[in-house]
Design a protein around this motif. Structure first.
Motif, PDB file in Angstrom:
ATOM      1  N   PRO A  53       5.036  -2.493  16.079  1.00 62.86           N
ATOM      2  CA  PRO A  53       5.358  -3.834  16.593  1.00 62.86           C
ATOM      3  C   PRO A  53       5.335  -4.918  15.506  1.00 62.86           C
ATOM      4  N   ALA A  54       4.458  -4.770  14.510  1.00 58.02           N
ATOM      5  CA  ALA A  54       4.411  -5.763  13.426  1.00 58.02           C
ATOM      6  C   ALA A  54       5.686  -5.699  12.595  1.00 58.02           C
ATOM      7  N   MET A  55       6.213  -4.474  12.384  1.00 61.58           N
ATOM      8  CA  MET A  55       7.469  -4.328  11.633  1.00 61.58           C
ATOM      9  C   MET A  55       8.625  -4.956  12.411  1.00 61.58           C
ATOM     10  N   ARG A  56       8.654  -4.714  13.725  1.00 62.34           N
ATOM     11  CA  ARG A  56       9.745  -5.245  14.549  1.00 62.34           C
ATOM     12  C   ARG A  56       9.667  -6.764  14.667  1.00 62.34           C
ATOM     13  N   ALA A  57       8.466  -7.326  14.654  1.00 60.48           N
ATOM     14  CA  ALA A  57       8.320  -8.777  14.776  1.00 60.48           C
ATOM     15  C   ALA A  57       8.907  -9.481  13.548  1.00 60.48           C
ATOM     16  N   GLY A  58       8.810  -8.871  12.382  1.00 59.43           N
ATOM     17  CA  GLY A  58       9.425  -9.430  11.184  1.00 59.43           C
ATOM     18  C   GLY A  58       8.749 -10.671  10.629  1.00 59.43           C
ATOM     19  N   ARG A  59       7.531 -10.950  11.049  1.00 64.64           N
ATOM     20  CA  ARG A  59       6.827 -12.128  10.531  1.00 64.64           C
ATOM     21  C   ARG A  59       6.344 -11.912   9.103  1.00 64.64           C
ATOM     22  N   TYR A  60       6.068 -10.647   8.758  1.00 63.44           N
ATOM     23  CA  TYR A  60       5.560 -10.310   7.432  1.00 63.44           C
ATOM     24  C   TYR A  60       6.423  -9.204   6.842  1.00 63.44           C
ATOM     25  N   THR A  61       6.362  -9.041   5.522  1.00 61.93           N
ATOM     26  CA  THR A  61       7.171  -8.016   4.868  1.00 61.93           C
ATOM     27  C   THR A  61       6.605  -6.631   5.147  1.00 61.93           C
ATOM     28  N   ARG A  62       7.419  -5.643   4.929  1.00 64.70           N
ATOM     29  CA  ARG A  62       7.000  -4.245   5.130  1.00 64.70           C
ATOM     30  C   ARG A  62       5.798  -3.918   4.239  1.00 64.70           C
ATOM     31  N   GLN A  63       5.827  -4.414   2.998  1.00 65.59           N
ATOM     32  CA  GLN A  63       4.733  -4.148   2.069  1.00 65.59           C
ATOM     33  C   GLN A  63       3.428  -4.775   2.567  1.00 65.59           C
ATOM     34  N   GLN A  64       3.490  -6.022   3.068  1.00 63.57           N
ATOM     35  CA  GLN A  64       2.281  -6.676   3.584  1.00 63.57           C
ATOM     36  C   GLN A  64       1.697  -5.893   4.748  1.00 63.57           C
ATOM     37  N   ILE A  65       2.560  -5.402   5.634  1.00 65.45           N
ATOM     38  CA  ILE A  65       2.093  -4.663   6.811  1.00 65.45           C
ATOM     39  C   ILE A  65       1.468  -3.347   6.384  1.00 65.45           C
ATOM     40  N   GLN A  66       2.088  -2.639   5.457  1.00 61.67           N
ATOM     41  CA  GLN A  66       1.539  -1.361   5.001  1.00 61.67           C
ATOM     42  C   GLN A  66       0.217  -1.551   4.263  1.00 61.67           C
ATOM     43  N   GLU A  67       0.121  -2.585   3.439  1.00 61.24           N
ATOM     44  CA  GLU A  67      -1.131  -2.858   2.732  1.00 61.24           C
ATOM     45  C   GLU A  67      -2.240  -3.223   3.712  1.00 61.24           C
ATOM     46  N   ALA A  68      -1.928  -4.021   4.735  1.00 61.73           N
ATOM     47  CA  ALA A  68      -2.932  -4.405   5.731  1.00 61.73           C
ATOM     48  C   ALA A  68      -3.424  -3.179   6.490  1.00 61.73           C
ATOM     49  N   ALA A  69      -2.507  -2.291   6.883  1.00 60.37           N
ATOM     50  CA  ALA A  69      -2.894  -1.085   7.625  1.00 60.37           C
ATOM     51  C   ALA A  69      -3.734  -0.176   6.733  1.00 60.37           C
ATOM     52  N   ALA A  70      -3.345   0.003   5.473  1.00 58.64           N
ATOM     53  CA  ALA A  70      -4.109   0.864   4.569  1.00 58.64           C
ATOM     54  C   ALA A  70      -5.508   0.307   4.334  1.00 58.64           C
ATOM     55  N   LEU A  71      -5.623  -1.007   4.187  1.00 60.76           N
ATOM     56  CA  LEU A  71      -6.931  -1.620   3.977  1.00 60.76           C
ATOM     57  C   LEU A  71      -7.826  -1.415   5.195  1.00 60.76           C
ATOM     58  N   LEU A  72      -7.279  -1.614   6.386  1.00 57.26           N
ATOM     59  CA  LEU A  72      -8.102  -1.506   7.592  1.00 57.26           C
ATOM     60  C   LEU A  72      -8.436  -0.064   7.948  1.00 57.26           C
ATOM     61  N   ARG A  73      -7.661   0.888   7.492  1.00 54.27           N
ATOM     62  CA  ARG A  73      -7.971   2.299   7.761  1.00 54.27           C
ATOM     63  C   ARG A  73      -9.125   2.799   6.891  1.00 54.27           C
ATOM     64  N   ASN A  74      -9.306   2.202   5.726  1.00 56.74           N
ATOM     65  CA  ASN A  74     -10.375   2.612   4.815  1.00 56.74           C
ATOM     66  C   ASN A  74     -11.639   1.832   5.173  1.00 56.74           C
ATOM     67  N   PRO A  75     -12.708   2.509   5.659  1.00 58.42           N
ATOM     68  CA  PRO A  75     -13.907   1.781   6.116  1.00 58.42           C
ATOM     69  C   PRO A  75     -14.574   0.941   5.009  1.00 58.42           C
ATOM     70  N   ASP A  76     -14.607   1.462   3.781  1.00 60.84           N
ATOM     71  CA  ASP A  76     -15.262   0.713   2.698  1.00 60.84           C
ATOM     72  C   ASP A  76     -14.485  -0.552   2.347  1.00 60.84           C
ATOM     73  N   ARG A  77     -13.186  -0.429   2.190  1.00 63.77           N
ATOM     74  CA  ARG A  77     -12.364  -1.598   1.857  1.00 63.77           C
ATOM     75  C   ARG A  77     -12.340  -2.592   3.012  1.00 63.77           C
ATOM     76  N   ARG A  78     -12.362  -2.083   4.254  1.00 62.79           N
ATOM     77  CA  ARG A  78     -12.362  -2.966   5.436  1.00 62.79           C
ATOM     78  C   ARG A  78     -13.651  -3.782   5.477  1.00 62.79           C
ATOM     79  N   LEU A  79     -14.781  -3.136   5.222  1.00 66.30           N
ATOM     80  CA  LEU A  79     -16.058  -3.846   5.217  1.00 66.30           C
ATOM     81  C   LEU A  79     -16.079  -4.909   4.118  1.00 66.30           C
ATOM     82  N   GLU A  80     -15.568  -4.555   2.940  1.00 65.69           N
ATOM     83  CA  GLU A  80     -15.509  -5.513   1.835  1.00 65.69           C
ATOM     84  C   GLU A  80     -14.628  -6.713   2.191  1.00 65.69           C
ATOM     85  N   ALA A  81     -13.471  -6.452   2.799  1.00 64.69           N
ATOM     86  CA  ALA A  81     -12.573  -7.540   3.202  1.00 64.69           C
ATOM     87  C   ALA A  81     -13.206  -8.402   4.284  1.00 64.69           C
ATOM     88  N   ASP A  82     -13.911  -7.769   5.223  1.00 68.67           N
ATOM     89  CA  ASP A  82     -14.566  -8.537   6.288  1.00 68.67           C
ATOM     90  C   ASP A  82     -15.668  -9.430   5.742  1.00 68.67           C
TER      91      ASP A  82
END
Length: 140
Positions: free
Chosen positions: A29-58
């Motif tokens: 749905p984020a890709m279809r909405a087109g508010r952000y680039t494909r790269q931004q969406i993929q980077e956000a998903a990769a960051l949130l899937r990794n528990p260590d990086r997600r905790l650091e970002a939070d």
């Protein structure tokens, strides 16, 4: 250009408590909405899937403050009195001192050369007299 870098949660449109399944489902749905680039969406998903990086970002991105609906009621006691009261002294009388050109010229005259006195002379109108001394009561 946005004023701030969006958080990965904003990019994917998911809550802070989303799990890996919700992250994966939010990519499409984020890709279809087109508010952000494909790269931004993929980077956000990769960051949130990794528990260590997600905790650091939070930890690096604090939560926004919650809105306060009763702000006026909370601040009312503090706003009853002014925060800063400035008492100004009364203005001096309207008579202004007059400075004559001759007095001003005397202030800026060069001292006589070759004088033994290392201090420059003080103009007569600034010389010390009894008016500058405090009044002293003499005991009897």
């Amino acid at each position: 250009m946005p004023l701030h870098e969006p958080s990965p949660y904003e990019v994917l449109g998911i809550p802070l408590t989303a799990g890996v399944r919700e992250i994966n489902l939010a990519v499409g749905p984020a890709m279809r909405a087109g508010r952000y680039t494909r790269q931004q969406i993929q980077e956000a998903a990769a960051l949130l899937r990794n528990p260590d990086r997600r905790l650091e970002a939070d930890l690096q991105r604090p939560l926004p403050p919650e809105p306060v609906d009763q702000a006026a009621e909370l601040l009312a006691p503090a706003l009853v009195e002014p925060l800063l009261v400035i008492e100004r002294p009364p203005l001096p009388p309207a008579a202004l001192p007059a400075l004559h050109r001759a007095e001003l010229a005397a202030d800026f005259t060069e001292p006589a050369p070759g004088g033994a006195d290392p201090e420059p002379p003080v103009p007569a109108r600034y010389a010390a007299d009894l008016s500058v001394l405090p009044q002293i009561e003499v005991p009897e």
